[in-house]
Design a protein around this motif. Structure first.
Motif, PDB file in Angstrom:
ATOM      1  N   PHE C 208       0.865  -1.178   0.000  1.00 29.25           N
ATOM      2  CA  PHE C 208       0.000   0.000   0.000  1.00 29.25           C
ATOM      3  C   PHE C 208       0.902   1.227   0.000  1.00 29.25           C
ATOM      4  O   PHE C 208       1.936   1.243   0.667  1.00 29.25           O
ATOM      5  CB  PHE C 208      -0.868  -0.038   1.260  1.00 29.25           C
ATOM      6  N   ALA C 209       0.535   2.238  -0.767  1.00 33.90           N
ATOM      7  CA  ALA C 209       1.366   3.442  -0.800  1.00 33.90           C
ATOM      8  C   ALA C 209       0.524   4.656  -1.144  1.00 33.90           C
ATOM      9  O   ALA C 209      -0.559   4.528  -1.715  1.00 33.90           O
ATOM     10  CB  ALA C 209       2.486   3.278  -1.816  1.00 33.90           C
ATOM     11  N   TYR C 210       1.053   5.818  -0.792  1.00 29.80           N
ATOM     12  CA  TYR C 210       0.414   7.071  -1.191  1.00 29.80           C
ATOM     13  C   TYR C 210       1.512   8.123  -1.363  1.00 29.80           C
ATOM     14  O   TYR C 210       2.581   8.019  -0.756  1.00 29.80           O
ATOM     15  CB  TYR C 210      -0.640   7.515  -0.170  1.00 29.80           C
ATOM     16  N   PRO C 211       1.240   9.099  -2.199  1.00 29.86           N
ATOM     17  CA  PRO C 211       2.250  10.142  -2.425  1.00 29.86           C
ATOM     18  C   PRO C 211       2.541  10.893  -1.122  1.00 29.86           C
ATOM     19  O   PRO C 211       1.625  11.180  -0.345  1.00 29.86           O
ATOM     20  CB  PRO C 211       1.587  11.072  -3.446  1.00 29.86           C
ATOM     21  N   ASP C 212       3.803  11.167  -0.893  1.00 27.24           N
ATOM     22  CA  ASP C 212       4.168  11.868   0.333  1.00 27.24           C
ATOM     23  C   ASP C 212       5.501  12.582   0.101  1.00 27.24           C
ATOM     24  O   ASP C 212       6.216  12.300  -0.853  1.00 27.24           O
ATOM     25  CB  ASP C 212       4.298  10.852   1.480  1.00 27.24           C
ATOM     26  N   ASP C 213       5.823  13.467   1.006  1.00 30.72           N
ATOM     27  CA  ASP C 213       7.051  14.246   0.888  1.00 30.72           C
ATOM     28  C   ASP C 213       8.219  13.425   1.445  1.00 30.72           C
ATOM     29  O   ASP C 213       8.684  13.622   2.567  1.00 30.72           O
ATOM     30  CB  ASP C 213       6.884  15.564   1.676  1.00 30.72           C
TER      31      ASP C 213
END
Lengths: 167, 783, 295
Positions: C208-213
């Motif tokens: 699972f992943a999501y865009p992040d800084d």
């Protein structure tokens, strides 16, 4: 050991049954009501021979307590035929030659009926996925799958006939 | 013989008629043994089983179990001293003195409920002295192994089985044909390989179930899910010391057999209990787990093969040594090893053959008949070494097969002359369906692709004189009641028999009723529903009975009309005269005969046709050389092929397409033949990919559907083409031979060859993802 | 030889009228009473003789147990009695939490999923539980009704061993709650069974992943099934995928880290050796699939 008096509607008939706590729905059908079309193949929710419709959903009746079914509606293989007419799934699997020893057949028919209820035009992949819980050792599944496809067509044709009417 | 008498094949023989049992089966009305209601008198049996693979029984105390309220009967081996067995009487109903496998019955209880019976089992105390178990057939055959049956020399045995007392070898079948030692130096290529084929299970969806009742006069009735009501009557009656006619077996529809409901497995247990149950019926139903632990199994096999050919690819010699893991009793299994022996060359023409097929006692579950009767295991080895030899000599594999397969007139390993067979046509059909010779690219970069093909043969394996019989009665409405003793186990035999009867008699198909359920009290004799023999053997009996009934009808009508019977025929249920053009419906003849002209009397009477069949031409074989005139009645042959892909990331095998072709002589019902080919194909594929009884220390570690996986609807390939080849059989009805078992016989080898084509590694089955992946890893194909 | 009985052992079926009554009953009959939802595991284990409870407590018709609700500001709540097919069919799940539907679809058969529940899957604490990974990576929190009323229990630390959790006598899990997920998230569950469908997992990989800084531009979460006594989170692999720019090498390194993190056993479904390789290969595949879905 507690006994429970339950009211269940089975294939449209209201039944009043006294069941012990540990009696499964499968045992109630076969032993209390002599509805022996539903089969016992493993008693562990793996083979699907005991599949019945519980409130519109297919379940392994070996893993449901009879006592839980108070007020429920149940359809077994004996209830598929309506007004002397075979259900499209019975007709389709019969025509396609999807029956050999016949022991898995009642469960297969219920799973197929449930599939067509939720998806009247299933793909081959849909059919396979819907039947993985119904083990069959005789047919190799080819003709069962073909039978469900045929059932979908029979059902569709019957619906059109209803819609546009005849005579 | 049968074929010569019939010039043209009458309808509906050869037509794809719908199954006659299908309406019952789709409505839930079909009755299986467990569906029969016995009322409140019914007692429920449960069995106390051995936890040890091999142990002496020191003491059994059943007193507490007997004292439990609700318990009606408790029995142990002490109560039943007799031996039981089909070919070799080496088994007791309950273990006496010694247990020989995990799950062996030691005692049993019958109570008013399953729950009470279950509690009573816990109260039975058994004291054991564990012995060293024999868990490997090669070791078991060696002089060092402890004896599983020290009394082997005392057991009763049929004359074509050769036990070796003082060893664990309960049958040793040999072929010595030509001179293999002299042939090896002449070979341009030789392949030597050993394969281990694991134990597998039949897995009928209906577990074993039997109900027995013994009435006041001692007459026994057994209701059983059974492929063998007559054999069960015979064997159980003998064991219990009663007359066969005092025992009746009623066998309703069978929810899948595949061999495991042949012979006697658990059916004697409820009979034994019922003898002490004062007239109450006693039901024993195996749980799925007991089905896995205690049912007959397809025994394991260790097969050591050496084959060689000349530079042109002609097979010159084969040496085949088979160690069959017969298990704790080989009462049935001894004949599997015999069948493995006389068919040990596979369908190949080989001039020099040396075979040793040994049935070895071990402390594993009991080996019995399983669809294929040894052939799947044997062919798993043969089909792969032939593939390997073809490659070694540098020949196309299909060419190699076609060059070497048996043809009509060849002298087989046993000295028997081969009858005409369509095996080459089967090979061609399969090869064509797979685009043999064209290498397709894998569908993705992480996939490897391969094709494989294998051939097979199988003869009905049975005593030389296994018989069939049939009785056909006419009814008032003109219909026929066909009485047979062969069982409908899903294969469609009732439908095929109805077609034969209808065709020969000259009536429409829906005028035929098969009398069921099979009941030894009323049904005519049938040896067993096994060996793919019914269409052929029972078919011959039904054809004979229908001809007999037909002749009776024609004779009566001819007399009434004062005509020659040869001028009469029965067409669509009506007797017609081609001479006088008179007609009369069977309805007016079948029961009451015909009123003579001027009411001057009557001719005829109830028409009852009878027919039987028994092969009379199978001969014995020399025990030292395996040579004889005719080892078997005939062989069904065929071929199967797969195209597969293997996922390099997981080792998962995916079947892209497959094809099967079998020579059935004559398809009485082509649709049902195809249904057998499809079902057998998937069962074969399932056994090849998924199935193995994981036996550790004699105990099965995967005794449930959770961990004994079989193919589901999602596992079958998108394409499986089936081909029916018809080279007629001279002793079959209208040329027919059997097809029930054959479709799964070549599967392991054909898949193994396809895997080899993809990854260049040879594996023992089952070809699990894990096995394939780790083999690729060890071979450096993946990192 | 383990030989299960033909049917269920004798017990009393109890249906309390309220959660408090249920909690009280369960606490009073500690060790001899058990709550059940779909029963797909409970009845199998009772028939096997592994569980010998005197009372089987049916809690599935109690308040809110059968509800599935979504609120754009607070997230998704799935009642403990909601069966898996309902979860799979839920438009909210499909739109906002598709990973959960993807994982649930791999569980057993359709008829089993008519009874099996997400919460049941979690409470059984099987290392092979297919939906557990999705619940962990999406931050699922259990709502528990106990003797002292309602409380929330995070999944982190919930699993103690095979079949063992931190739940106490009288506790009934009433629902699982998921927060609103970050924008642009994507997930993947890959299950390797022996059959194409319906089997238990030899290995299951949730990614699972999501865009992040972060250096990779993403925050990655992973969970592994059937490779340790409890569902396993390979933290080092997560860190690699979050802390370095995504290349084939990074993915391979993370997959290797996942392989190194797990400690599977040999059993009838697969060997430890095979499982370890499958963790590596399927982690690589799952992460690659997630990246494709992120774009």
């Amino acid at each position: 050991m507690a006994l429970h008096r339950i009211t269940v509607t089975i294939n449209g008939e209201v039944e009043l049954v006294d069941v012990p706590s540990h009696m499964t729905l499968l045992q109630m059908l076969r032993e209390k009501l002599a509805l022996t079309g539903t089969k016992n193949g493993c008693a562990a929710g793996e083979c699907g021979a005991c599949t019945v419709m519980l409130n519109g959903e297919p379940v392994n009746s070996c893993l449901v307590l009879a006592a839980e079914c108070d007020g429920a509606e149940i359809t077994t293989v004996e209830g598929l035929k309506k007004n002397g007419q075979l259900d499209p799934v019975q007709q389709g699997i019969m025509e396609a030659g999807g029956v050999q020893c016949g022991f898995c057949t009642p469960g297969v028919l219920i799973s197929a009926r449930a599939l067509l209820d939720r998806n009247p035009t299933p793909s081959e992949a849909d059919i396979k996925a819907a039947l993985v819980g119904n083990l069959c050792r005789c047919t190799g599944y080819f003709r069962i799958i073909e039978g469900v496809k045929r059932a979908a067509k029979i059902q569709e044709a019957a619906k059109e006939e209803m819609t546009y009417g005849i005579g | 013989m049968a074929l010569a008498e019939q010039t043209k094949i009458p309808n509906p023989i050869g037509e794809s008629m719908p199954r006659i049992d299908v309406f019952e089966k789709v409505t839930g009305a079909a009755v299986y043994t467990d569906d029969i209601q016995f009322g409140p008198q019914l007692l429920y049996a449960r069995v106390k089983r051995s936890p040890h693979p091999h142990a002496l029984i020191k003491k059994i105390d059943v007193s507490k179990a007997r004292a439990l309220p609700g318990v009606k009967v408790v029995v142990t081996g002490d109560d039943f001293p007799g031996h039981i067995g089909l070919y070799l009487k080496d088994k007791h109903i309950f273990a006496r003195d010694r247990v020989r496998f995990v799950g062996e019955p030691v005692a049993a209880v019958a109570a008013i409920s399953e729950e009470i019976a279950e509690k009573a089992l816990d109260l039975i105390e058994v004291e054991y002295e564990p012995l060293e178990p024999v868990l490997d057939p090669v070791y078991g055959a060696s002089p060092e192994a402890p004896l599983v049956h020290p009394d082997l020399g005392e057991y009763e045995v049929v004359n074509f089985i050769f036990p070796k007392p003082g060893t664990n070898i309960s049958n040793h079948f040999k072929i010595r044909k030509g001179d293999v030692e002299a042939a090896w130096p002449k070979c341009a290529a030789i392949v030597e390989r050993t394969y281990h084929i694991p134990h597998v299970q039949h897995v009928p969806i209906e577990p074993h179930v039997a109900v027995a009742k013994v009435d006041e006069t001692g007459e026994v009735t057994l209701w059983a899910s059974s492929q063998s009501p007559f054999a069960q009557r015979n064997l159980i009656a003998k064991t219990l010391g009663i007359s066969q006619s005092d025992m009746r077996v009623i066998a309703p529809y069978v929810g899948g057999g595949f061999g495991c409901k042949a012979g006697v497995t658990m059916e004697a247990i409820p009979v034994a209990i019922a003898q002490k149950a004062k007239g109450r019926p006693v039901k024993l139903r195996l749980t799925r787990e007991e089905e896995f632990y205690t049912n007959f199994v397809r025994q394991g096999l260790v097969i050591k093969l050496k084959v060689g050919c000349d530079k042109d690819g002609n097979l010159l010699a084969m040496e085949n040594t088979m160690y069959w893991d017969g298990g704790a009793s080989t009462e049935y299994g001894v004949n599997i090893t015999r069948a493995g022996g006389y068919s040990s060359t596979g369908p190949f023409d080989i001039p020099n053959v040396k075979t040793d097929s040994m049935c070895v006692y071990t402390n594993h579950p009991i080996g019995g008949a399983y669809r294929g009767f040894g052939m799947s295991e044997l062919h798993a080895g043969i089909g792969q070494v032939m593939d390997e030899l073809a490659e070694k000599i540098g020949m196309d594999k299909v060419e190699f097969l076609k060059r070497n397969v048996v043809q009509g007139g060849d002298i087989l390993g046993t000295g028997m002359k081969m009858h005409p067979t369509g095996i080459k046509e089967c090979i061609d059909k399969v090869a064509e369906a797979l685009d043999w010779g064209k290498k397709a690219e894998p569908s993705a970069p992480n996939k490897l692709r391969g094709k494989g093909i294998a051939v097979m043969w199988k003869a009905p394996a049975m005593p030389p004189n296994a018989g069939s019989s049939a009785v056909i009665e006419l009814n008032e409405d003109g219909t026929l009641t066909v009485n047979i003793g062969g069982q409908e186990i899903g294969q469609g035999t009732f439908t095929a028999m109805a077609q034969l009867a209808a065709g020969v008699m000259g009536v429409p198909m829906d005028w035929v009723r098969i009398a069921g359920p099979i009941d030894t009290q009323y049904s005519p004799y049938e040896w067993q529903t096994v060996a793919s023999r019914l269409t052929w053997s029972m078919g011959n009996a039904v054809v004979a009975a229908a001809r007999d009934a037909r002749q009776q009808v024609l004779k009566v009508v001819a007399e009434a009309w004062d005509e020659d019977p040869d001028d009469l025929d029965i067409v669509n249920g009506t007797v017609v005269s081609y001479k006088s053009e008179r007609e009369m419906s069977l309805k007016d003849i079948g029961i009451y005969g015909i009123n003579k002209e001027g009411d001057t009397g009557w001719i005829g009477g109830p028409i009852v046709g009878r027919g039987n069949f028994m092969p009379t031409y199978v001969t014995g074989l020399d025990p030292e050389t395996g040579q004889g005139n005719r080892a078997v009645v005939h062989y069904t042959t065929g071929a199967q092929g797969f195209e597969i892909e293997i996922d390099k990331d997981t080792g998962r095998l995916e079947i892209i397409r497959a094809a099967s072709a079998f020579d059935v002589g004559k398809a009485i019902n082509p649709d049902l033949v195809r249904a057998q080919i499809e079902g057998g194909f998937v069962q074969g594929m399932s056994s090849a990919i998924f199935e193995e009884m994981k036996l550790v220390g004699g105990e099965m570690k995967n005794p449930s559907f959770v961990d004994y996986r079989i193919a589901t609807a999602a596992d079958i390939p998108p394409e499986h083409k089936t081909f029916i080849v018809e080279v007629p059989q001279d002793d079959g009805p209208f040329g027919a031979r059997g097809i029930g078992e054959h479709p799964m016989v070549p599967s392991i080898a054909a898949l193994g060859n396809a895997i080899y084509d993809a990854i260049s590694v040879r594996l023992d089955p089952p070809f699990t993802s894990e096995k394939i992946y780790l083999a690729m890893l060890d071979a450096g194909l993946v990192e | 030889m383990h030989n299960p009985r033909p049917g269920l052992p004798e017990f009393d079926y109890v249906r309390p009228a309220s959660l408090s009554e249920a909690s009280r009953f369960l606490a009073e009959h500690q060790g001899e009473a058990r709550p059940f939802m779909g029963g797909t595991d409970t009845f199998v284990r009772m028939r096997d003789g592994f569980w010998k409870e005197k009372y089987i407590v049916d809690v599935k018709r109690l308040d809110g147990m059968g509800d599935i609700t979504f609120d754009p500001s607070t997230g998704l709540t799935i009642g403990a009695a909601v069966n898996m097919n309902r979860v799979i069919d839920s438009p909210e799940v499909q739109e906002h939490y598709p990973l959960l539907a993807e994982a649930a679809k791999t569980v057993a058969s359709f008829q089993l999923r008519s009874r099996a529940t997400i919460v049941g899957n979690i409470c059984n604490a099987s290392p092979a539980g297919d939906t557990i990974g999705a619940c962990i990576v999406m931050g699922g929190v259990l709502k528990v009704h106990g003797l002292d009323g309602e409380r929330e229990v995070p999944l982190t630390g919930f699993f103690v061993g095979p079949g063992k959790t931190v739940l106490k006598p009288g506790d009934i899990v009433t629902a699982i709650r998921f927060p609103v997920l970050p924008q642009g998230h994507a997930g993947r569950y890959i299950k390797l069974g022996r059959n194409a469908l319906s089997d238990l997992a030899i290995v299951g990989v949730t990614a699972f992943a999501y865009p992040d800084d972060t250096p990779s531009g993403y925050r990655f979460k992973l969970a592994l099934a059937s490779v340790a006594p409890v569902p396993l989170v390979p933290e080092k692999a997560e860190e690699i995928l979050t802390g370095k720019p995504i290349t084939d090498e990074t993915i391979a390194e993370a997959a290797q880290a996942a392989m190194d993190a797990c400690n599977p056993i040999d059993d009838v479904r697969g060997s430890a050796r095979y499982r370890k390789y499958m963790v590596r290969n399927l982690t690589r595949r799952a992460v690659t699939d997630v990246l494709n879905r992120l774009q």
